[in-house]
Motif scaffolding. Structure first.
Motif, mmCIF file in Angstrom:
data_model
loop_
_atom_site.group_PDB
_atom_site.id
_atom_site.type_symbol
_atom_site.label_atom_id
_atom_site.label_comp_id
_atom_site.label_asym_id
_atom_site.label_seq_id
_atom_site.Cartn_x
_atom_site.Cartn_y
_atom_site.Cartn_z
ATOM 1 N N LYS A 1 0.822 -1.217 0.000
ATOM 2 C CA LYS A 1 0.000 0.000 0.000
ATOM 3 C C LYS A 1 0.858 1.271 0.000
ATOM 4 N N LEU A 2 2.043 1.202 0.592
ATOM 5 C CA LEU A 2 2.946 2.351 0.494
ATOM 6 C C LEU A 2 3.412 2.534 -0.950
ATOM 7 N N ALA A 3 3.646 1.417 -1.646
ATOM 8 C CA ALA A 3 4.076 1.491 -3.048
ATOM 9 C C ALA A 3 2.921 1.824 -3.984
ATOM 10 N N ILE B 1 6.221 9.078 0.121
ATOM 11 C CA ILE B 1 7.049 8.141 -0.645
ATOM 12 C C ILE B 1 7.829 8.875 -1.730
ATOM 13 N N SER B 2 7.240 9.883 -2.329
ATOM 14 C CA SER B 2 7.967 10.650 -3.342
ATOM 15 C C SER B 2 9.180 11.338 -2.729
ATOM 16 N N ASN C 1 11.930 8.696 -2.195
ATOM 17 C CA ASN C 1 12.594 8.361 -3.455
ATOM 18 C C ASN C 1 13.467 9.508 -3.970
ATOM 19 N N GLU C 2 13.072 10.745 -3.688
ATOM 20 C CA GLU C 2 13.866 11.900 -4.122
ATOM 21 C C GLU C 2 15.149 12.047 -3.312
ATOM 22 N N HIS C 3 15.108 11.650 -2.049
ATOM 23 C CA HIS C 3 16.248 11.882 -1.153
ATOM 24 C C HIS C 3 16.607 10.591 -0.408
ATOM 25 N N PRO C 4 16.992 9.561 -1.146
ATOM 26 C CA PRO C 4 17.268 8.260 -0.519
ATOM 27 C C PRO C 4 18.434 8.274 0.455
ATOM 28 N N ILE C 5 19.429 9.140 0.206
ATOM 29 C CA ILE C 5 20.588 9.166 1.093
ATOM 30 C C ILE C 5 20.198 9.639 2.487
ATOM 31 N N GLN D 1 16.811 4.609 -4.498
ATOM 32 C CA GLN D 1 17.272 5.289 -5.707
ATOM 33 C C GLN D 1 16.536 4.783 -6.942
ATOM 34 N N ASP D 2 16.018 3.570 -6.855
ATOM 35 C CA ASP D 2 15.149 3.028 -7.895
ATOM 36 C C ASP D 2 13.756 3.591 -7.640
ATOM 37 N N GLN D 3 13.273 4.456 -8.527
ATOM 38 C CA GLN D 3 12.010 5.161 -8.300
ATOM 39 C C GLN D 3 10.805 4.235 -8.257
ATOM 40 N N ASN D 4 11.003 2.977 -8.608
ATOM 41 C CA ASN D 4 9.924 1.989 -8.593
ATOM 42 C C ASN D 4 9.809 1.273 -7.257
#
Length: 345
Positions: free
Chosen positions: A206-208, A226-227, A230-234, A248-251
């Protein structure tokens, strides 16, 4: 318990370690489509709960109100490692949010990563609550309390209205009644929740795929959060750590927790996965997740290759000599297949 060998380590041809556990994968119909071992095994989320625990602060839109950057907001979901970028962002958040560092319930700590920790020791810097890997989460907790008029004192107790709100959100996402959620205490002192592994996979599905969430406001909030991850994974972990690598994988939506629990969701494939390594090892996560992605035919080979590089098959000693191997032992099976390929222990 019905666990299965997931990863095997050898040295000079002899088995040295076997990492056993369970895996569950669910589809958008909330059906188990892949599993290894017991999918009903009750498992504590540990820090894999952080995106769920962060939802109350994202629901209040404090990012806009207090002028946070999206990079800073990612720390609400993070197990940060105390790198320079993390500390700078946390310091900035302290100036913007209605939070005092001494109010944080998380313990005084040094950074988790070796380099920043050793640098602080060389400079005789003292431990700070801000350096604890859960400090971003706790800053979010206190901000929610101030916004909603909840008492700050005891925000870490399970009967506090903030923790009850989190428990309610978890119940809605996992579809586990509150009465069936088991509650313990996490490393940083706040409640930690345990639910069946399958239900844990459902939360990351559900988060995905937030369209599966019935509440429109919660759906919108999850999409925003979640966006940001994905934008700031570090900011969620650090360089060369599996969470940041996968994000880092936007999927992919992903977050791990202490004692071997890992969860991730795939957006396009509309799948959610959870796994538990019973001896608590985190080092074998990259091998297990890479094997899962390979076995389901995941198309982004760069992500798989990066995972393989993070935990190579070859074990080397301190001098760099090859001394052993590490590899996966499991095969994912469908919900109705016989587990002939897996030796249960």
């Amino acid at each position: 318990m019905n666990s299965v060998p997931l990863v095997e380590e050898t040295r000079a041809g002899l088995i040295e370690n076997i990492h056993s556990g369970m895996i569950c994968g669910v589809n958008e119909k909330l059906e188990t489509v892949y599993h290894v071992g017991n999918q009903e095994h009750y498992t504590y989320y540990r820090s894999a709960a952080k995106p769920i625990q962060a939802l109350p602060v994202f629901l209040l839109n404090v990012i806009t109100k207090y002028g946070l950057t999206r990079e800073e907001a990612a720390l609400f979901t993070a197990s940060h490692r105390g790198e320079t970028c993390h500390i700078a962002a946390l310091e900035s958040m302290l100036k913007k949010l209605p939070v005092n560092e001494d109010e944080l319930f998380c313990p005084y700590s040094y950074p988790l990563n070796v380099e920043p920790r050793e640098e602080m020791l060389r400079r005789n810097k003292e431990k700070r609550k801000l350096y604890h890997n859960c400090s971003g989460k706790h800053m979010g907790f206190i901000t929610v309390c101030r916004e909603l008029g909840y008492p700050i004192e005891g925000y870490w107790e399970v009967d506090h209205p903030l923790q009850q709100q989190i428990l309610n959100i978890l119940s809605r996402l996992s579809e586990v009644p509150i009465s069936e959620i088991k509650i313990g205490k996490d490393g940083c002192g706040v409640p930690v929740f345990a639910i069946p592994l399958k239900k844990m996979a459902m939360t990351y599905l559900k988060l995905a795929c937030p369209d599966l969430i019935k509440d429109p406001l919660l759906q919108k909030t999850v999409t925003q959060m979640i966006s940001i991850m994905n934008e700031h994974p570090i900011m969620v972990a650090s360089e060369q750590f599996i969470c940041s690598l996968l994000l880092q994988d936007q999927n992919i939506v992903a977050k791990g927790g202490a004692q071997g629990v890992y969860c991730f969701g795939l957006k396009k494939e509309r799948l959610g996965f959870s796994l538990k390594v019973l001896n608590g090892s985190e080092e074998v996560w990259p091998i297990i997740v890479a094997a899962i992605l390979e076995q389901i035919g995941y198309k982004n080979k760069d992500t798989i290759n990066s995972l393989r590089a993070l935990k190579p098959y070859i074990i080397k000693n301190d001098a760099g000599a090859e001394v052993g191997t590490v590899y996966e032992r499991f095969l994912l099976i469908g919900a109705h297949d016989e587990p002939a390929s897996n030796q249960e222990i």
